[in-house]
Design a protein around this motif. Structure first.
Motif, PDB file in Angstrom:
ATOM      1  N   GLY A  90       0.895  -1.467  -0.228  1.00  0.00           N
ATOM      2  CA  GLY A  90       0.057   0.076  -0.036  1.00  0.00           C
ATOM      3  C   GLY A  90       0.867   1.182  -0.027  1.00  0.00           C
ATOM      4  N   SER A  91       0.091   2.473  -0.028  1.00  0.00           N
ATOM      5  CA  SER A  91       0.862   3.640   0.143  1.00  0.00           C
ATOM      6  C   SER A  91       1.341   4.004   1.322  1.00  0.00           C
ATOM      7  N   GLU A  92       1.979   5.061   1.450  1.00  0.00           N
ATOM      8  CA  GLU A  92       2.545   5.558   2.854  1.00  0.00           C
ATOM      9  C   GLU A  92       1.027   5.822   3.644  1.00  0.00           C
ATOM     10  N   PHE A  93       0.119   6.208   3.312  1.00  0.00           N
ATOM     11  CA  PHE A  93      -0.981   6.689   4.071  1.00  0.00           C
ATOM     12  C   PHE A  93      -1.800   5.606   4.412  1.00  0.00           C
ATOM     13  N   LYS A  94      -1.780   4.476   3.650  1.00  0.00           N
ATOM     14  CA  LYS A  94      -2.708   3.408   3.603  1.00  0.00           C
ATOM     15  C   LYS A  94      -1.989   1.929   3.439  1.00  0.00           C
ATOM     16  N   ARG A  95      -1.324   1.791   4.462  1.00  0.00           N
ATOM     17  CA  ARG A  95      -0.420   0.617   4.224  1.00  0.00           C
ATOM     18  C   ARG A  95      -1.098  -0.797   5.083  1.00  0.00           C
ATOM     19  N   PHE A  96      -0.988  -1.996   4.778  1.00  0.00           N
ATOM     20  CA  PHE A  96      -1.639  -3.108   5.395  1.00  0.00           C
ATOM     21  C   PHE A  96      -0.478  -4.182   5.385  1.00  0.00           C
ATOM     22  N   PRO A  97      -0.668  -4.838   6.583  1.00  0.00           N
ATOM     23  CA  PRO A  97       0.365  -6.117   6.644  1.00  0.00           C
ATOM     24  C   PRO A  97      -0.186  -7.401   5.629  1.00  0.00           C
ATOM     25  N   VAL A  98       0.912  -8.045   5.272  1.00  0.00           N
ATOM     26  CA  VAL A  98       0.645  -9.333   4.259  1.00  0.00           C
ATOM     27  C   VAL A  98       1.640 -10.332   5.026  1.00  0.00           C
ATOM     28  N   LEU A  99       1.009 -11.530   5.475  1.00  0.00           N
ATOM     29  CA  LEU A  99       1.864 -12.640   5.581  1.00  0.00           C
ATOM     30  C   LEU A  99       1.942 -13.649   4.866  1.00  0.00           C
ATOM     31  N   THR A 100       3.095 -14.204   4.716  1.00  0.00           N
ATOM     32  CA  THR A 100       3.153 -15.359   3.906  1.00  0.00           C
ATOM     33  C   THR A 100       3.815 -16.591   4.506  1.00  0.00           C
ATOM     34  N   ILE A 101       3.226 -17.507   4.740  1.00  0.00           N
ATOM     35  CA  ILE A 101       3.717 -18.660   5.387  1.00  0.00           C
ATOM     36  C   ILE A 101       3.983 -19.900   4.491  1.00  0.00           C
TER      37      ILE A 101
END
Length: 200
Positions: A90-101
């Motif tokens: 995401g962008s600087e103002f709207k980031r979200f975590p993504v996990l890869t297992i």
């Protein structure tokens, strides 16, 4: 064993919020429990049995956890010795975590599904790929009020035979996207189901 149904459905990139690169002859099949009661638990159990039956380890589970539980999830994977990576999209103002297992066997698969399937059932993006082929890509699609907006969505490279599973709404079954000939029709897929599966 869970009673399930399988239906071939058309692929719609905008509706599915997922895109594929180099996807030739892509098929989409919905697999879901026939019973409405406890459908999320039935989906989770059948998904585990299906993946174990395919024995295509390693699998790559990718999901977007809620920010406030990410650290707790990381602690669990570290304590259990399960390989994972965490990145932010995401962008600087709207980031979200993504996990890869990375899942190397049935016991790790069981633990990850038991501890994280609730995230899929609450309609966060949750996928399982048979190969490490995921990135994120910006697409233009209609928003809630019909205006076109840019969205960052998961993108899977399907240059080589590949299969991706995405959990459906509320954890009620899952969509299987594939260009692998052994899953290309309902009949072909049915021949690769776990023993004792009741198909309706």
């Amino acid at each position: 064993m869970t009673k399930i149904s399988i239906t071939e459905v058309p692929f719609d990139s905008e509706e599915d919020c997922i895109v594929f690169e180099e996807a030739k002859k892509l098929k989409k099949l919905y697999i879901g429990p026939s019973e409405y009661e406890n459908y999320d638990e039935d989906t989770k159990q059948f998904l585990y049995e299906f993946l174990c039956e395919q024995n295509a380890f390693p699998y790559f589970v990718l999901y977007e956890p809620y920010g406030d539980v990410t650290e707790e999830i990381e602690i669990l994977y570290i304590s259990e010795g399960i390989p994972y990576s965490l990145r932010y999209e995401g962008s600087e103002f709207k980031r979200f975590p993504v996990l890869t297992i990375t899942i190397f066997g049935p016991s790790a698969l069981k633990l990850v599904l038991e501890e994280s399937f609730w995230i899929a059932a609450s309609n966060q993006f949750y996928s399982i790929s048979f190969s490490d082929n995921t990135s994120y890509k910006s697409i233009l699609k209609k928003g809630l009020f019909g205006k076109m907006k840019q969205y960052l969505v998961p993108c899977f490279n399907m240059k080589h035979p590949a299969t991706v599973i995405k959990i459906w709404h509320d954890g009620q079954g899952f969509n299987l996207y594939t260009n692998d000939s052994k899953y290309s029709t309902v009949e072909q897929l049915s021949s690769h189901l776990p023993n004792g599966t009741i198909l309706e």
